[in-house]
Enzyme design. Sequence first.
Site, PDB file in Angstrom:
ATOM      1  N   ARG A   1      -0.856   8.805   2.290  1.00 37.61           N
ATOM      2  CA  ARG A   1      -2.235   9.276   2.194  1.00 37.61           C
ATOM      3  C   ARG A   1      -2.375  10.794   2.180  1.00 37.61           C
ATOM      4  O   ARG A   1      -3.215  11.333   1.473  1.00 37.61           O
ATOM      5  CB  ARG A   1      -3.054   8.721   3.362  1.00 37.61           C
TER       6      ARG A   1
ATOM      7  N   HIS B   1     -11.283  10.340   7.904  1.00 34.17           N
ATOM      8  CA  HIS B   1     -11.198   8.899   8.124  1.00 34.17           C
ATOM      9  C   HIS B   1     -10.612   8.494   9.469  1.00 34.17           C
ATOM     10  O   HIS B   1     -11.149   7.604  10.129  1.00 34.17           O
ATOM     11  CB  HIS B   1     -10.359   8.302   6.990  1.00 34.17           C
TER      12      HIS B   1
ATOM     13  N   GLU C   1       0.840  -1.192   0.000  1.00 36.13           N
ATOM     14  CA  GLU C   1       0.000   0.000   0.000  1.00 36.13           C
ATOM     15  C   GLU C   1       0.877   1.245   0.000  1.00 36.13           C
ATOM     16  O   GLU C   1       2.107   1.164   0.133  1.00 36.13           O
ATOM     17  CB  GLU C   1      -0.939  -0.003   1.219  1.00 36.13           C
TER      18      GLU C   1
ATOM     19  N   HIS D   1      -8.986   9.810   4.160  1.00 33.63           N
ATOM     20  CA  HIS D   1      -8.756   8.691   3.244  1.00 33.63           C
ATOM     21  C   HIS D   1      -8.863   9.257   1.835  1.00 33.63           C
ATOM     22  O   HIS D   1      -9.860   9.899   1.495  1.00 33.63           O
ATOM     23  CB  HIS D   1      -9.808   7.601   3.458  1.00 33.63           C
TER      24      HIS D   1
ATOM     25  N   ARG E   1      -0.576   8.833   9.440  1.00 32.16           N
ATOM     26  CA  ARG E   1      -0.497   7.384   9.629  1.00 32.16           C
ATOM     27  C   ARG E   1      -0.117   6.674   8.338  1.00 32.16           C
ATOM     28  O   ARG E   1      -0.732   6.899   7.297  1.00 32.16           O
ATOM     29  CB  ARG E   1      -1.851   6.856  10.116  1.00 32.16           C
TER      30      ARG E   1
END
Length: 584
Positions: free
Chosen positions: A307, A368, A144, A252, A403
């Site tokens: 992100r 998110h 990811e 997100h 994060r």
Amino acid sequence: MGAKSARVPQQLVRHRTSTIRASTLSRLQDDTTKYFDFVVIGSGVAGLRYALEVSKHGSVAIITKAEPHESNTNYAQGGVSAVLCPSDSVESHMNDTIVAGAYLCDEESVRVVCTEGPERVKELIAMGASFDHGEDGRLHLAREGGHSHNRIVHSADMTGREIERALLEAVDNDENIYLFGHHFAIDLLTCQVSICCSHAKKWWLYCYGVDSIDIETQKVVRFISKVATGDGIAISHRAQAVISNMEFVQFHPTALSDEGLPIKPSKRRENAFLITEAVRGDGGILFNQSMERFMPLYDDREELAPRDVVARSIDDQLKKRGEKYVLLDISHKPREKILSHFPNIAAECLQYGLDITRQPIPVVPAAHYMCGGVRAGLQGETNVKGLYVAGEVACTGLHGANRLASNSLLEALVFARRAVQPSIDHMIDADTDPSFAVKWARPMLPWSLKDSVLSDIIEKTKQTRMELQSVMWEYVGIVRSTGRLKNAEWKIGDLESEWEEFLFRRGWKSTMVGIEACEMRNLFCCAKLVVKSALARRESRGLHFTEDFPYLEESKRKPTVIFPTATQELTWSSKPLQRQLQCK
């Protein structure tokens, strides 16, 4: 956060009998006061994993405001990041975490999580959690955004659901754990205790339990314990826990945009449907509506950037082009591979006329995850004795300013486990006086108010909630400025005052509680913490980007901390309903 979308009969039987079983724990137990060694608030991965360990040493109550499986864990699609491949390393995982966190991460916390993470994942597998395997029989490790290696353990695109299933099954088989579903936590019960130290008296704040609303019976239920673990930033703040890094709200990058679906949903979603990071990790490409790939314009890592970078890039495209969504395309991959890796996403899109194996997915950023929260040490401890935190409620220092994808479930597992021994030690040493249960005034349900008045209050609260959400999205979103943040501060204050005045004008008392009202006061509390923290950070770092201070400042590379104050703000949302006691 659930493991299963449908109710499980065995769990429901367990839930119905939990009150009866718990009542045998003590002759002091009754319908409205319950005594346990440990009380856990929240039935997500952190709460369940912690409960399963401490139950070996005492009685445990888990209280959760919906069905036991209804938690954020259940909706975690991507997976758990852990170093399980020989070509990967703890140092690499650490470096990826620190880079994604804009160098604000606590290095010791990062090392602890990355080092202990693999063992926590193996424990889940031993407990029956089923993860995807490749053709070679080994765990299939996905990749990811922000990760330099394939290290995401997953169960298709429903990893959280599988973890929740396995943990709830283990909880159901544990005779020392009592699950109380449909119990909404109101406030922690705290007391100042004096301790003589070096010929001087020091005061420590202790947590002795929590008040809750039993939604089904409409009673206030008090849980008294020797240790409490909290999943609420607002209730911890009101209990004078230290709060940190609340400005870092993660968006997100790719939530499903209803605007771009061939068939529009019949009603507005309460929660965004997320398109997992793993779609980009598997080769998904982002395009604007002119089918122009745009991520290479913003970052060398393209779609695999962290992100915060991807979310800001999409936001910039939408603003420049005046569009409401961008497109995420995975259709160039083999149909069978798409359907096997992302069955949940494929099914959700298909019911709205979109075949992700042939068409791009309309996506937009959505709020998110909170990277900040209740400041916790390496054992999950807080400044409030007896209160331990793990999961999204905690600020452990792992995430820093942003994060890294799939680090959240890992953090919850690691810190839930690390909180076990110190809380057992605290439980053994604690001398809980049963008479404490009657020392705090009990919150009241608003039975004295007319039905028409209650209906007006509920309707006003729903309207206020939507207005607060609108203020936060417009003024405290992906790109911020000092002016907009001050505007938000002013608007939130006015909105809160107007709402509270409406309640009290209609006969509401300061000790009254209701689900809608308690949720609203928590939302106001957290909104103010986010804005206050955002105004305090005069640089752009990670998830906090402000036009007035658009650059990183090395001198400001430190956490934002909100300490408890002796004089709380005089608003209903900022104060606990019960007066804090002085116990000794």
